[in-house]
Design an enzyme around this catalytic site. Structure first.
Site, mmCIF file in Angstrom:
data_model
loop_
_atom_site.group_PDB
_atom_site.id
_atom_site.type_symbol
_atom_site.label_atom_id
_atom_site.label_comp_id
_atom_site.label_asym_id
_atom_site.label_seq_id
_atom_site.Cartn_x
_atom_site.Cartn_y
_atom_site.Cartn_z
ATOM 1 N N ASP A 43 31.495 -35.052 65.297
ATOM 2 C CA ASP A 43 32.954 -35.137 65.423
ATOM 3 C C ASP A 43 33.715 -34.237 64.442
ATOM 4 O O ASP A 43 34.931 -34.335 64.318
ATOM 5 C CB ASP A 43 33.400 -36.588 65.203
ATOM 6 N N HIS A 246 24.175 -8.650 52.247
ATOM 7 C CA HIS A 246 24.930 -9.820 52.710
ATOM 8 C C HIS A 246 24.443 -11.112 52.047
ATOM 9 O O HIS A 246 24.378 -12.159 52.678
ATOM 10 C CB HIS A 246 24.855 -9.933 54.244
ATOM 11 N N ASP A 263 31.705 -9.909 45.707
ATOM 12 C CA ASP A 263 32.497 -9.394 46.829
ATOM 13 C C ASP A 263 33.220 -10.608 47.401
ATOM 14 O O ASP A 263 32.602 -11.446 48.061
ATOM 15 C CB ASP A 263 31.567 -8.743 47.863
ATOM 16 N N ASP A 274 39.732 -7.753 50.607
ATOM 17 C CA ASP A 274 38.278 -7.540 50.592
ATOM 18 C C ASP A 274 37.976 -6.730 49.338
ATOM 19 O O ASP A 274 38.269 -5.540 49.291
ATOM 20 C CB ASP A 274 37.883 -6.785 51.875
ATOM 21 N N HIS A 353 25.430 1.796 53.450
ATOM 22 C CA HIS A 353 26.574 1.406 54.289
ATOM 23 C C HIS A 353 27.641 2.484 54.222
ATOM 24 O O HIS A 353 27.533 3.421 53.439
ATOM 25 C CB HIS A 353 27.131 0.042 53.853
ATOM 26 N N HIS A 357 36.254 0.468 55.852
ATOM 27 C CA HIS A 357 36.604 0.002 57.202
ATOM 28 C C HIS A 357 38.084 -0.336 57.194
ATOM 29 O O HIS A 357 38.691 -0.521 56.127
ATOM 30 C CB HIS A 357 35.756 -1.227 57.578
ATOM 31 N N HIS A 364 36.904 -6.732 58.963
ATOM 32 C CA HIS A 364 36.601 -5.435 59.579
ATOM 33 C C HIS A 364 37.600 -5.328 60.723
ATOM 34 O O HIS A 364 37.378 -5.830 61.819
ATOM 35 C CB HIS A 364 35.148 -5.382 60.073
ATOM 36 N N GLU A 387 34.767 1.624 49.384
ATOM 37 C CA GLU A 387 33.748 0.788 48.758
ATOM 38 C C GLU A 387 32.353 1.417 48.695
ATOM 39 O O GLU A 387 31.416 0.939 49.319
ATOM 40 C CB GLU A 387 33.655 -0.553 49.491
ATOM 41 N N TYR A 391 22.354 0.784 45.398
ATOM 42 C CA TYR A 391 21.491 -0.405 45.314
ATOM 43 C C TYR A 391 20.056 0.080 45.120
ATOM 44 O O TYR A 391 19.476 0.682 46.028
ATOM 45 C CB TYR A 391 21.618 -1.240 46.594
ATOM 46 N N ARG A 408 28.530 -2.210 43.661
ATOM 47 C CA ARG A 408 29.538 -1.779 44.641
ATOM 48 C C ARG A 408 30.907 -1.937 43.983
ATOM 49 O O ARG A 408 31.111 -2.898 43.216
ATOM 50 C CB ARG A 408 29.463 -2.612 45.935
ATOM 51 N N GLU A 410 34.825 -1.957 45.300
ATOM 52 C CA GLU A 410 35.589 -1.964 46.552
ATOM 53 C C GLU A 410 37.055 -2.289 46.306
ATOM 54 O O GLU A 410 37.368 -3.295 45.668
ATOM 55 C CB GLU A 410 35.004 -3.029 47.513
#
Ligand code: GLY
Ligand code: MN
Ligand code: MN
Length: 440
Positions: A43, A246, A263, A274, A353, A357, A364, A387, A391, A408, A410
């Site tokens: 529920d 991710h 991030d 972002d 990457h 974006h 995105h 960004e 790595y 990173r 960004e």
């Protein structure tokens, strides 16, 4: 809502966007539903998040709503939404209901959602084209096909059904790509809360804390300041976890000597920030961390320098790749010349990457990156992320001193008439600024 946004005429703002859609359609009818509610378990539902296309045209936050926009000589906007229901409102809270929704959001007509299937065949009769969301969920597709079948069934009484069906998103993507003043103000607010959340997270970081404790600092700042939600699941990645792009487990304990990559950005009134920062858990970069960090920061500066009206979408990425390729040669992680590293794509082992974006209602965001095979050009009002990252996973051929460094940086960037504005500038990113904040 407070501040300059309170002066904005909300019904006129959304009615203006719908008028623009009608103008782009020229003729026919567009149907844009909001998102379905999603069950989490039995529920319990996930918090409701409206569909971004629907919201862009309506500002209407409730589930079970559908916009119908009629174009042509007599354009009109209709909203189908839930009826007021005193009993349900005791359990689930306030609903606008069709009458209040019409006034508050500037529609020409509002009806109960229960009337949609009965009214659509009338609204589509003799219309030359239908704009809808093709390829969406099956139940919705069947419903649309059902309306068309119902119009065709009246053929012998002289009624014609739409002969063409188009994807309404092709028009809306373009509208969403250039942000108006209201959207820019909302995105500035999301950026401001997110930068403050990152500062708070930096101050809270020290060896022995768990990644989720730092995540809690971010979420606390987002909600405390009125952001409705994180714009995406925050990544709080210490040490080697930063090399998992991710990573969202956020359950490891932070170690002295490691870097922490965060991030995280919040969503304010539908619009995302972002933002990524990477900094040392114990407040001071090691020499290797510092070298790789300075290289990524230089790549970001090179990319940012390319963001201006008239420059092609890919220019920031190309500029960042060049700096990263040179850096990888300097660190002896790649061999050959810069051109060879770029041509052969050797840099992608460490920077896999793209450099950014579009950003807006979706993290995105909507909008093509190419037009007729060419990268499209920046225009004032577009918002993008910049960004670059590097790595370095531990493994064969990777010197120990570089192993598990994941970085990173960004930022969110608004294209302006004279260049660009970095909306997330207030989050520290030079080595000195980061170390100073963490000392304080
Ligand atoms: N946070 C998602 C991204 O950076 O694209
Ligand atoms: Mn991003
Ligand atoms: Mn991000």
């Amino acid at each position: 809502m407070s501040g300059p946004q309170s002066a904005i005429d909300i019904p006129a703002l959304y009615a203006g966007r719908r008028a623009r859609l009608a103008q782009l359609m020229q003729r026919g009818v567009a149907v844009v539903p909001t998102a379905p509610e999603q069950a989490r378990n039995r529920d319990s539902h996930y918090p409701f998040r409206y569909d971004s296309y629907f919201y862009h045209l309506t500002g209407f936050p409730e589930p079970e709503a559908v916009l119908v926009q009629v174009a042509g000589d007599h354009p009109k906007s209709l909203l189908f939404c839930r009826e007021r229901d005193p009993e349900r409102e005791v359990w689930d809270g306030f609903r606008f209901g069709p009458e209040q929704a019409r006034v508050r959001f500037g529609f020409d007509e509002c009806h109960s959602s229960a009337e949609l299937d009965a009214l659509m065949p009338q609204l589509l009769a003799d219309q030359p084209q239908l704009y809808c969301h093709l390829g969406g969920d099956d139940a919705w597709n069947r419903r649309v096909v059902g309306w068309i079948a119902a119009v065709r069934a009246q053929a012998r009484s002289g009624v014609t059904a739409p002969a063409a069906i188009h994807d309404v998103r092709a028009l809306l993507d373009e509208m969403r790509l250039v942000k108006d003043a209201h959207e820019q103000a909302t995105m500035r607010r999301a950026a401001q809360i997110s930068t403050d959340a990152h500062r708070r997270a930096m101050r809270a970081t020290k060896p022995g804390r768990a990644e989720y404790e730092i995540e809690a600092e971010l979420l606390h700042e987002f909600r405390r300041r009125g952001a409705q939600a994180p714009a995406y699941t925050p990544i709080v990645a210490g040490g080697a976890n930063a090399c998992v792009l991710h990573y969202v487990q956020n359950d490891a304990v932070l170690k002295a000597g490691d870097l922490l990559l965060i991030d995280a950005g919040c969503e304010v009134d539908g619009y995302a920030a972002d933002l990524t920062r990477t900094f040392p858990v114990s407040g001071k970069f090691s020499p290797e961390q510092r070298d790789v960090y300075q290289m990524v920061l230089a790549a970001q500066a090179a990319a940012l320098a390319m963001v201006r009206s008239g420059a092609p979408w890919n220019a920031p990425h190309d500029a960042a790749v060049r700096v990263v390729a040179q850096g990888l040669l300097d660190f002896r992680l790649c061999q050959g010349s810069v051109e060879q590293v770029i041509e052969a794509g050797d840099y992608k082992k460490f920077f896999m990457h793209r450099t950014g974006h579009w950003l807006g209602l979706d993290v995105h965001d909507a909008g093509d990156y190419k037009r007729d095979g060419q990268w499209r050009e920046f225009k004032p009002g577009m918002v993008l992320t910049v960004e670059p990252g590097c790595y370095i996973r531990a493994g064969a051929g990777i010197p120990e001193r570089f192993a598990n460094i994941g970085i990173r940086i960004e930022d969110d960037v608004l294209v302006t008439a004279s260049g660009h504005e970095v909306l997330t500038q207030a989050a520290p990113k030079t080595v000195d600024d980061i170390e100073a904040l963490m000392r304080g």
